[in-house]
Design an enzyme around this catalytic site. Structure first.
Site, mmCIF file in Angstrom:
data_model
loop_
_atom_site.group_PDB
_atom_site.id
_atom_site.type_symbol
_atom_site.label_atom_id
_atom_site.label_comp_id
_atom_site.label_asym_id
_atom_site.label_seq_id
_atom_site.Cartn_x
_atom_site.Cartn_y
_atom_site.Cartn_z
ATOM 1 N N LYS A 1 0.807 -1.233 0.000
ATOM 2 C CA LYS A 1 0.000 0.000 0.000
ATOM 3 C C LYS A 1 0.836 1.278 0.000
ATOM 4 O O LYS A 1 0.429 2.302 -0.525
ATOM 5 C CB LYS A 1 -0.960 0.002 1.181
ATOM 6 C CG LYS A 1 -2.118 -0.956 0.984
ATOM 7 C CD LYS A 1 -3.231 -0.685 1.977
ATOM 8 C CE LYS A 1 -4.471 -1.497 1.637
ATOM 9 N NZ LYS A 1 -4.309 -2.934 1.971
ATOM 10 N N GLU B 1 -9.963 7.197 3.675
ATOM 11 C CA GLU B 1 -10.895 6.325 4.378
ATOM 12 C C GLU B 1 -10.185 5.002 4.591
ATOM 13 O O GLU B 1 -9.256 4.653 3.848
ATOM 14 C CB GLU B 1 -12.167 6.114 3.565
ATOM 15 C CG GLU B 1 -12.156 4.943 2.585
ATOM 16 C CD GLU B 1 -11.159 5.088 1.447
ATOM 17 O OE1 GLU B 1 -10.871 6.237 1.054
ATOM 18 O OE2 GLU B 1 -10.660 4.064 0.966
ATOM 19 N N SER C 1 1.564 -9.878 -1.101
ATOM 20 C CA SER C 1 1.216 -8.461 -0.906
ATOM 21 C C SER C 1 1.563 -7.904 0.466
ATOM 22 O O SER C 1 1.813 -6.705 0.604
ATOM 23 C CB SER C 1 -0.278 -8.252 -1.184
ATOM 24 O OG SER C 1 -1.070 -9.100 -0.371
HETATM 25 C C1 LIG Z 1 -5.161 -3.949 1.549
HETATM 26 C C2 LIG Z 1 -4.461 -5.224 1.261
HETATM 27 C C3 LIG Z 1 -4.869 -6.056 0.178
HETATM 28 C C4 LIG Z 1 -6.052 -5.774 -0.677
HETATM 29 O O1 LIG Z 1 -6.000 -4.606 -1.424
HETATM 30 P P1 LIG Z 1 -5.776 -4.609 -2.997
HETATM 31 O O2 LIG Z 1 -6.086 -3.218 -3.397
HETATM 32 O O3 LIG Z 1 -6.715 -5.609 -3.592
HETATM 33 O O4 LIG Z 1 -4.369 -4.983 -3.247
HETATM 34 C C5 LIG Z 1 -4.124 -7.198 -0.075
HETATM 35 N N1 LIG Z 1 -3.077 -7.548 0.692
HETATM 36 C C6 LIG Z 1 -2.679 -6.786 1.741
HETATM 37 C C7 LIG Z 1 -1.510 -7.235 2.545
HETATM 38 C C8 LIG Z 1 -3.352 -5.606 2.061
HETATM 39 O O5 LIG Z 1 -2.954 -4.877 3.109
#
Ligand SMILES: *Cc1c(COP(=O)(O)O)cnc(C)c1O
Length: 393
Positions: free
Chosen positions: A89, A111, A377
């Site tokens: 993020k 938000e 992610s």
């Molecule tokens: C917020 C988040 C997501 C989901 O958000 P996307 O916009 O779909 O990438 C996925 N993995 C993690 C670790 C997150 O913090």
């Protein structure tokens, strides 16, 4: 196949900017300026510098030896979990705060649902010395106390949204209301590839550093830029869009998006948008969303807070409709098992969102020579409580 956004902000049949008239000046200002600002060499220099020295990029592309053996193929993990703040993020919040500065804004609003985007926003506001207000549903504030406190430590003000279901969509409404009332000095940082044009494309551009790195990292390691598969989880879809971005037009690369099936796609408690959703308008863009017969948004459910979203970004609706993307889903149980599996096999405890992408490995059939990239992610530290409650390890 063309995936790129058109001038009106559409990816195929999805996207656009469905906004109240009072938001028009803000969104228009952004639309008129974002590309020029982002492509300015000075901007790029500052953006790249912060990604490197502040966020810790490039993140490693790690060949997961034991995982590869288990699936009899070649699996690489793109380690977005090693970014500062523990997920992808921050790529986007760094980009947007630099853009806000160039637009002459002094204040930031955002938000947040689970608080991850709120923390990433509060982080860059502290970095830049900018005022930060984060709207968060009252129910979510109670559920995600540590993230509320993180934001406060970082100097942000967390404002409770106390209308409706007191969750993400109510926080979004409050943030939009705030923006309408403060159009001149405030920038609204949206956290995924959602919202009115140009947000989905702008966020995807900032996250596209993920696939940009995968390309040269693969080249360096195995002398080819293109994997056979890129697999990523999808909440709104920003980590997936970033991991897919430079492969959209190369159809030899299979793009696999994994949604949260919660307790099962047909259990009534799920967030599997492409399986259950129909076209509609959510948060300013036309996309697929989970809704009742008469168009009321259905509250989504997933064990992972980041995937608990009733829609998907318009680019993903287009990837789904056109068949360019393959959409799978993983249940809570499949994801939790995959998360614990990776922990044992590679010494990496993944975010439960990312564990959904790992769970999809069971649903695909790989050749021995295939090159598979899973976008990891985020890291699992924030999910420790959920892992403990789940047990089974
Ligand atoms: C917020 C988040 C997501 C989901 O958000 P996307 O916009 O779909 O990438 C996925 N993995 C993690 C670790 C997150 O913090």
């Amino acid at each position: 196949m063309k995936v790129a956004v058109d001038e009106r902000g559409y990816y195929g049949n999805f996207g656009g900017a469905y906004i109240p008239e009072m938001l028009y000046p803000n969104v228009e200002e952004l639309k008129e300026n974002y590309l020029q600002i982002i492509h300015d060499p000075q901007f790029q220099k500052q953006f790249r510098g912060l990604l490197k020295d502040y966020a810790g990029r490039p993140t490693p592309l790690y060949f997961a030896n034991r995982l590869s053996e288990k699936y009899s193929t070649n699996i690489y993990l793109k380690r977005e979990d090693l970014n500062h703040t523990g997920a992808h993020k921050v790529n986007n919040t760094i980009g947007q705060i630099l853009l806000a500065q160039r637009l002459g804004k002094q204040k930031i609003i955002a938000e947040t649902g689970a608080g991850q985007h709120g923390v990433a926003t509060a982080t860059v506001c502290a970095l830049m010395g900018m005022e930060c207000i984060v709207y968060m549903g009252e129910v979510d504030m109670a559920r995600q106390k540590p993230n509320v406190e993180r934001m406060k430590i970082l100097g942000a003000e967390v404002r409770p949204a106390s209308s409706g279901s007191k969750t993400l969509k109510d926080a979004t409404n409050e943030a939009l209301r705030h923006w309408i009332n403060n159009p001149v000095d405030t920038h609204y940082i949206i956290g995924s590839v959602v919202g009115p044009h140009p947000y989905p494309e702008m966020v995807a551009l900032f996250q596209s550093v993920i696939s940009e790195e995968i390309k040269w990292q693969l080249k360096e390691k195995i002398d080819r830029e293109n994997p056979d598969y890129v697999i990523a989880c999808v909440g709104g879809g920003s980590n997936a869009a970033g991991a897919f971005y430079h492969y959209y037009e190369n159809e030899k690369v299979n793009l696999v998006a994994v949604e949260a099936a919660g307790k099962g796609v047909n259990s009534g408690e799920s967030a599997a948008t492409t399986m259950l959703g129909k076209p509609g308008v959510l948060h300013g863009s036309k996309t697929l969303l989970m809704q009742t017969e008469d168009g009321q948004v259905i509250e989504p459910y997933s064990i992972s807070a980041g995937l608990d979203y009733p829609g998907i970004g318009p680019v993903h609706a287009h990837l789904f409709e056109s068949g360019r993307g393959k959409f799978l889903s993983a249940t809570d149980e499949e994801a939790m098992k995959a998360g614990i599996f990776l922990s044992r096999l590679e010494g990496i405890i993944p975010a439960i969102e990312s564990a959904h992408a790992l769970a999809a490995l069971d649903q695909l059939k790989f050749e021995k020579d295939d090159i598979v990239v899973v976008n990891l992610s985020g890291r699992g530290d924030k999910d420790l409580e959920t892992y403990i409650k789940w047990g089974g390890y």
